[in-house]
Design a protein around this motif. Structure first.
Motif, PDB file in Angstrom:
ATOM      1  N   HIS A   1       0.856  -1.181   0.000  1.00  0.00           N
ATOM      2  CA  HIS A   1       0.000   0.000   0.000  1.00  0.00           C
ATOM      3  C   HIS A   1       0.895   1.236   0.000  1.00  0.00           C
ATOM      4  O   HIS A   1       1.960   1.234   0.643  1.00  0.00           O
ATOM      5  CB  HIS A   1      -0.895  -0.014   1.243  1.00  0.00           C
ATOM      6  N   PRO A   2       0.504   2.303  -0.693  1.00  0.00           N
ATOM      7  CA  PRO A   2       1.380   3.484  -0.752  1.00  0.00           C
ATOM      8  C   PRO A   2       1.663   4.114   0.618  1.00  0.00           C
ATOM      9  O   PRO A   2       2.743   4.656   0.831  1.00  0.00           O
ATOM     10  CB  PRO A   2       0.619   4.457  -1.659  1.00  0.00           C
ATOM     11  N   LEU A   3       0.740   4.009   1.555  1.00  0.00           N
ATOM     12  CA  LEU A   3       0.962   4.610   2.871  1.00  0.00           C
ATOM     13  C   LEU A   3       1.945   3.816   3.726  1.00  0.00           C
ATOM     14  O   LEU A   3       2.372   4.278   4.774  1.00  0.00           O
ATOM     15  CB  LEU A   3      -0.365   4.791   3.611  1.00  0.00           C
ATOM     16  N   GLU A   4       2.319   2.626   3.270  1.00  0.00           N
ATOM     17  CA  GLU A   4       3.279   1.803   4.004  1.00  0.00           C
ATOM     18  C   GLU A   4       4.716   2.032   3.549  1.00  0.00           C
ATOM     19  O   GLU A   4       5.630   1.391   4.047  1.00  0.00           O
ATOM     20  CB  GLU A   4       2.952   0.318   3.812  1.00  0.00           C
ATOM     21  N   SER A   5       4.909   2.948   2.633  1.00  0.00           N
ATOM     22  CA  SER A   5       6.204   3.046   1.958  1.00  0.00           C
ATOM     23  C   SER A   5       7.141   4.119   2.502  1.00  0.00           C
ATOM     24  O   SER A   5       8.171   4.379   1.906  1.00  0.00           O
ATOM     25  CB  SER A   5       5.976   3.284   0.465  1.00  0.00           C
ATOM     26  N   VAL A   6       6.823   4.727   3.641  1.00  0.00           N
ATOM     27  CA  VAL A   6       7.697   5.762   4.197  1.00  0.00           C
ATOM     28  C   VAL A   6       8.321   5.240   5.484  1.00  0.00           C
ATOM     29  O   VAL A   6       7.648   5.105   6.508  1.00  0.00           O
ATOM     30  CB  VAL A   6       6.933   7.083   4.443  1.00  0.00           C
ATOM     31  N   SER A   7       9.610   4.950   5.413  1.00  0.00           N
ATOM     32  CA  SER A   7      10.336   4.405   6.559  1.00  0.00           C
ATOM     33  C   SER A   7      10.600   5.493   7.603  1.00  0.00           C
ATOM     34  O   SER A   7      10.427   6.693   7.339  1.00  0.00           O
ATOM     35  CB  SER A   7      11.676   3.837   6.083  1.00  0.00           C
ATOM     36  N   LYS A   8      11.029   5.078   8.767  1.00  0.00           N
ATOM     37  CA  LYS A   8      11.408   6.033   9.819  1.00  0.00           C
ATOM     38  C   LYS A   8      12.557   6.916   9.338  1.00  0.00           C
ATOM     39  O   LYS A   8      12.592   8.110   9.631  1.00  0.00           O
ATOM     40  CB  LYS A   8      11.803   5.309  11.108  1.00  0.00           C
ATOM     41  N   ALA A   9      13.498   6.344   8.599  1.00  0.00           N
ATOM     42  CA  ALA A   9      14.618   7.136   8.066  1.00  0.00           C
ATOM     43  C   ALA A   9      14.108   8.203   7.096  1.00  0.00           C
ATOM     44  O   ALA A   9      14.555   9.357   7.138  1.00  0.00           O
ATOM     45  CB  ALA A   9      15.628   6.223   7.377  1.00  0.00           C
ATOM     46  N   LYS A  10      13.164   7.852   6.247  1.00  0.00           N
ATOM     47  CA  LYS A  10      12.578   8.828   5.309  1.00  0.00           C
ATOM     48  C   LYS A  10      11.823   9.902   6.091  1.00  0.00           C
ATOM     49  O   LYS A  10      11.896  11.089   5.756  1.00  0.00           O
ATOM     50  CB  LYS A  10      11.647   8.108   4.335  1.00  0.00           C
ATOM     51  N   GLN A  11      11.109   9.517   7.141  1.00  0.00           N
ATOM     52  CA  GLN A  11      10.411  10.493   7.975  1.00  0.00           C
ATOM     53  C   GLN A  11      11.403  11.498   8.572  1.00  0.00           C
ATOM     54  O   GLN A  11      11.139  12.697   8.578  1.00  0.00           O
ATOM     55  CB  GLN A  11       9.649   9.798   9.103  1.00  0.00           C
ATOM     56  N   ARG A  12      12.546  11.006   9.062  1.00  0.00           N
ATOM     57  CA  ARG A  12      13.559  11.898   9.628  1.00  0.00           C
ATOM     58  C   ARG A  12      14.083  12.870   8.572  1.00  0.00           C
ATOM     59  O   ARG A  12      14.267  14.055   8.855  1.00  0.00           O
ATOM     60  CB  ARG A  12      14.707  11.099  10.240  1.00  0.00           C
ATOM     61  N   ARG A  13      14.314  12.379   7.352  1.00  0.00           N
ATOM     62  CA  ARG A  13      14.790  13.259   6.270  1.00  0.00           C
ATOM     63  C   ARG A  13      13.755  14.325   5.941  1.00  0.00           C
ATOM     64  O   ARG A  13      14.095  15.497   5.733  1.00  0.00           O
ATOM     65  CB  ARG A  13      15.140  12.433   5.030  1.00  0.00           C
ATOM     66  N   ILE A  14      12.486  13.938   5.905  1.00  0.00           N
ATOM     67  CA  ILE A  14      11.414  14.901   5.623  1.00  0.00           C
ATOM     68  C   ILE A  14      11.343  15.939   6.739  1.00  0.00           C
ATOM     69  O   ILE A  14      11.211  17.135   6.473  1.00  0.00           O
ATOM     70  CB  ILE A  14      10.064  14.169   5.436  1.00  0.00           C
ATOM     71  N   CYS A  15      11.452  15.501   7.987  1.00  0.00           N
ATOM     72  CA  CYS A  15      11.404  16.440   9.119  1.00  0.00           C
ATOM     73  C   CYS A  15      12.568  17.422   9.074  1.00  0.00           C
ATOM     74  O   CYS A  15      12.388  18.625   9.319  1.00  0.00           O
ATOM     75  CB  CYS A  15      11.393  15.680  10.441  1.00  0.00           C
ATOM     76  N   ARG A  16      13.755  16.946   8.749  1.00  0.00           N
ATOM     77  CA  ARG A  16      14.914  17.841   8.637  1.00  0.00           C
ATOM     78  C   ARG A  16      14.727  18.827   7.492  1.00  0.00           C
ATOM     79  O   ARG A  16      15.070  20.010   7.618  1.00  0.00           O
ATOM     80  CB  ARG A  16      16.190  17.030   8.444  1.00  0.00           C
ATOM     81  N   THR A  17      14.202  18.352   6.389  1.00  0.00           N
ATOM     82  CA  THR A  17      13.949  19.237   5.245  1.00  0.00           C
ATOM     83  C   THR A  17      12.903  20.272   5.605  1.00  0.00           C
ATOM     84  O   THR A  17      13.028  21.447   5.240  1.00  0.00           O
ATOM     85  CB  THR A  17      13.525  18.412   4.012  1.00  0.00           C
TER      86      THR A  17
END
Length: 121
Positions: free
Chosen positions: A67-83
């Motif tokens: 499912h598309p909502l399952e495709s954001v890892s914790k590492a990706k979340q951290r990168r998005i938060c930093r951005t």
């Protein structure tokens, strides 16, 4: 191989545009798209009421194994938060600006909007 990457970028840009239009219909103000920093990219930046909303868009074709909502890892979340933090600094938002991280998953042609998505993932 280069052709496939270009086709994927075009497909991604198409679905990000659809997601931006979807958000506008829901009353969001689109403030920016495809904001890049050394940490990563944010697909859509929008305003909703008092919130500054950072939106990750994920598309999967019908019948995809995940499912598309399952495709954001914790590492990706951290990168998005930093951005997002860099975006706020660069655009001189006050430190107490309320921010939220949403996801729009598109499965086939169906849109699923998950507000405050990182609280659930």
């Amino acid at each position: 191989m280069a052709g496939r990457g270009n086709a994927n970028r075009k497909k991604g840009a198409f679905w990000e545009q659809q997601a931006a239009e979807y958000l506008e219909k829901k009353g969001y103000r689109i403030l920016g798209r495809n904001f890049y920093s050394c940490y990563g990219e944010i697909d859509i930046i929008a305003g909703q009421g008092r919130y500054l909303v950072f939106v990750e868009v994920k598309y999967r074709r019908e019948g995809a194994s995940t499912h598309p909502l399952e495709s954001v890892s914790k590492a990706k979340q951290r990168r998005i938060c930093r951005t997002a933090a860099y975006y706020c600094l660069r655009h001189k938002y006050p430190e107490d600006t309320p921010c939220r991280f949403d996801m729009i998953g598109i499965l086939g042609g169906e849109f699923i909007h998950l507000e405050d998505a990182f609280a659930y993932l």
